[in-house]
Every structure is written in C-alpha cells, then in structure tokens.
Design a protein around this motif. Structure first.
Motif, short mmCIF file in Angstrom:
data_model
loop_
_atom_site.label_atom_id
_atom_site.label_comp_id
_atom_site.label_asym_id
_atom_site.label_seq_id
_atom_site.Cartn_x
_atom_site.Cartn_y
_atom_site.Cartn_z
N THR A 58 -11.77 31.95 37.99
CA THR A 58 -10.81 31.68 36.90
C THR A 58 -9.56 31.00 37.44
O THR A 58 -9.05 30.04 36.84
CB THR A 58 -10.44 32.99 36.20
OG1 THR A 58 -10.00 33.94 37.19
CG2 THR A 58 -11.62 33.56 35.45
N ASN A 60 -10.46 27.35 38.17
CA ASN A 60 -10.60 26.56 36.94
C ASN A 60 -9.24 26.23 36.34
O ASN A 60 -9.00 25.09 35.89
CB ASN A 60 -11.45 27.33 35.92
CG ASN A 60 -12.89 27.48 36.37
OD1 ASN A 60 -13.39 26.64 37.13
ND2 ASN A 60 -13.56 28.53 35.94
N VAL A 61 -8.35 27.18 36.35
CA VAL A 61 -7.02 26.94 35.80
C VAL A 61 -6.29 25.87 36.61
O VAL A 61 -5.67 24.94 36.06
CB VAL A 61 -6.21 28.25 35.77
CG1 VAL A 61 -4.76 27.98 35.43
CG2 VAL A 61 -6.81 29.21 34.75
N GLN A 109 -7.69 23.50 38.42
CA GLN A 109 -8.34 22.21 38.18
C GLN A 109 -7.91 21.62 36.84
O GLN A 109 -7.65 20.41 36.74
CB GLN A 109 -9.86 22.41 38.23
CG GLN A 109 -10.65 21.11 38.16
CD GLN A 109 -10.43 20.25 39.38
OE1 GLN A 109 -10.10 20.77 40.44
NE2 GLN A 109 -10.60 18.95 39.24
N GLN A 110 -7.84 22.44 35.80
CA GLN A 110 -7.39 21.94 34.50
C GLN A 110 -5.95 21.45 34.55
O GLN A 110 -5.61 20.40 33.98
CB GLN A 110 -7.52 23.06 33.46
CG GLN A 110 -8.97 23.42 33.12
CD GLN A 110 -9.06 24.57 32.15
OE1 GLN A 110 -8.03 25.09 31.72
NE2 GLN A 110 -10.28 25.00 31.83
N MET A 111 -5.10 22.16 35.25
CA MET A 111 -3.71 21.73 35.36
C MET A 111 -3.59 20.40 36.11
O MET A 111 -2.85 19.49 35.72
CB MET A 111 -2.88 22.80 36.08
CG MET A 111 -2.69 24.09 35.27
SD MET A 111 -1.86 25.38 36.18
CE MET A 111 -0.26 24.64 36.44
N SER A 169 -5.95 18.04 36.37
CA SER A 169 -6.48 16.96 35.52
C SER A 169 -5.49 16.60 34.41
O SER A 169 -5.29 15.41 34.09
CB SER A 169 -7.81 17.38 34.92
OG SER A 169 -7.64 18.55 34.12
N ALA A 170 -4.82 17.60 33.82
CA ALA A 170 -3.84 17.31 32.78
C ALA A 170 -2.66 16.51 33.34
O ALA A 170 -2.19 15.54 32.70
CB ALA A 170 -3.34 18.62 32.16
N GLU A 178 -3.88 12.89 33.96
CA GLU A 178 -4.00 12.13 32.70
C GLU A 178 -2.63 11.74 32.16
O GLU A 178 -2.44 10.62 31.68
CB GLU A 178 -4.76 12.98 31.67
CG GLU A 178 -6.24 13.14 31.99
CD GLU A 178 -6.93 14.06 31.01
OE1 GLU A 178 -6.21 14.56 30.10
OE2 GLU A 178 -8.15 14.27 31.14
#
Length: 279
Positions: free
Chosen positions: A206, A209-210, A212-214, A216-217, A220
């Motif tokens: 978890t 994943n958090v 990685q999402q941060m 990628s955001a 972008e």
C-alpha cells in the motif's frame, strides 16, 4: 605483663593435696542457670518503661531460655536482655511459623514489614462462610478465564488447546496430551508469524502504491504545465510577427556623411597632408 605470668608454682615439702578442702561451686538455678549468648536485636524496638529506642542489629549479651512451646516439632526460644537506658527487662521469642521474632515483654515493635503477617491476620481464623465465599470467587474467575480463552480462539480462527487428563490417569496418556499441547502452541505461534508477515507485506504494498500514484500525478502535472507554457509562448510569438507597425512610428534611416577631400585639405589634418602628397 611478663612478671604476672606464672609458669612454675612452689609446693612446700609437707604439701598434701588430699588435705586441701574442695570448695563446691554453687549450683545455679532459675534465671542464673540460663546460658548467656551474644546476639543482635532482630527488629527495631522501644522500651515500654523509659521509651528508649533500640535500633535493629545492636549487639547484646542475652540469656537464652527454651520454652515448652513448639511449632510442628520446632522449639521456641525466649531471650532476656536489659534496656541500655533504664535496665528494664526486655524479652522476645522466636516465631518459626513465619520465620521471624515476636516481642514478648518490656518492649514494642516499631514497624511491621509488608512480608510479615500482622497480629490481626495471625489471630484471625477463616470461618466456613469465608472459605465458601473464597471458593466461589475462585470458581467464577476460572469460568471467566475459560470463556475468554474460547472467545480468543474463535476470533483468531484457531482450535482450542487440548485438555490434560487427571494426574491419577495413565502417565503415557498425560505425556501424549502434553506433547499435543506443545504442538498446538507451536502451530499457534507459526500462524501468528504468518499473519504478521502478511500484514507487513500488505502495508509495504500500500505504501509503494501510494508513492507511485503521487509520483505519476506530479509528473502529469509537470507535463501539463510545460505544454501550457509552450502554447502561451507560441501565441505570443505569432501575434508579434503578424502585427504591422504604423508608418508614422517607423524610424528614419540614419545617413552618414562622408568627409570630402577638400575639407580635409583646408583643415590641414594628417589625412589632408597624405592626400596632397599623393596629388
């Protein structure tokens, strides 16, 4: 001191030891017949006559008396000593039941240790009602403990531990039951370790994943900001090149007047001299 030491004694020629009257030692009876011992006070005490405090571990010469009292075959002794202030007689006895000493006469004990039972506890005898109440409380506590064990086993999804048989049963069966219980405890420990490892993996996944999402955001958003800046720059350059400036505001061309040869001759400069020589 050497003169007082007598090694040889003089005996006259007519000395007859049979004629010497033998004096018998008086037989001691009562308190005087008690043996004298050197001891230390086992507890802090206070004299009841002069209120003198006697500290623990203070040394005294005391008389030792063997009383007629016994406890489980162990003899109880009484010790006699004198108060150092008023010479009042003080006595205390041994207490083999609690492994301690008790004041007997002429003194009082200053404190009672937490490990020692108090006089009230010693004098108190447990009645039948007290015994029944104590047994009922112990039975209730045992039942509550067993219920808690069942609830824990049910919530954790584990099987309850096998019960041991009575000690009067077969020794081999008791041994097998103990081995089964040890095996059950080992299985429980293995299950707990597996659950802990699984929870650790889940928490690590978890977190990854958090992160990685941060990332990628953020990437972008950086790309979007860069594209927007490029579009703004293109629009700015296009408007600047396509716009036409009015004629009245155009700057006039700058004309440079070349110096004439005659002017240089008149002034007599070095350049004029050079031109004259060439002519």
């Amino acid at each position: 001191m050497s003169e007082r030491k007598v090694i040889n004694k003089y005996y006259p020629p007519d000395y007859d030891p049979a004629k010497v009257a033998k004096v018998k030692k008086p037989i001691k009876t009562g308190f005087a017949a008690l043996p004298t011992v050197r001891l230390m006070i086992p507890f802090s005490m206070k004299c009841t006559k002069c209120l003198e405090y006697i500290a623990r571990m203070k040394k005294f010469n005391a008389r030792k008396e063997t009383t007629k009292e016994t406890y489980l075959g162990a003899k109880i002794y009484r010790f006699y000593l004198k108060c150092p202030q008023c010479y009042n007689e003080i006595t205390f006895k041994t207490n083999p039941k609690d492994g301690n000493y008790l004041p007997d006469k002429g003194c009082i004990k200053l404190y009672e240790s937490a490990l020692e039972p108090s006089v009230e506890a010693q004098s108190k005898v447990e009645s039948m009602d007290d015994i029944l109440e104590r047994l009922e409380n112990e039975d209730k506590e045992d039942k509550n403990y067993k219920e808690e064990q069942k609830l824990r086993a049910k919530n954790s999804g584990m099987l309850p531990a096998p019960k041991l048989k009575d000690q009067e049963g077969d020794l081999m069966e008791n041994m097998e039951a103990r081995l089964d219980q040890q095996q059950h405890e080992q299985d429980v420990m293995d299950q707990l370790e597996e659950i802990q490892e699984r929870n650790a993996r889940v928490s690590a996944n978890t977190e990854a994943n958090v992160l990685q999402q941060m990332r990628s955001a953020v990437k972008e958003s950086q790309i979007a900001v860069g594209q927007r800046d490029d579009e703004i720059a293109k629009l700015a350059f296009q408007t600047k090149s396509s716009a036409e400036t009015p004629v009245s505001f155009r700057p006039k061309p700058f004309r440079v007047n070349k110096p004439s040869v005659l002017g240089l001759k008149k002034k007599g400069s070095a350049l004029g001299v050079i031109v004259k020589r060439k002519a």
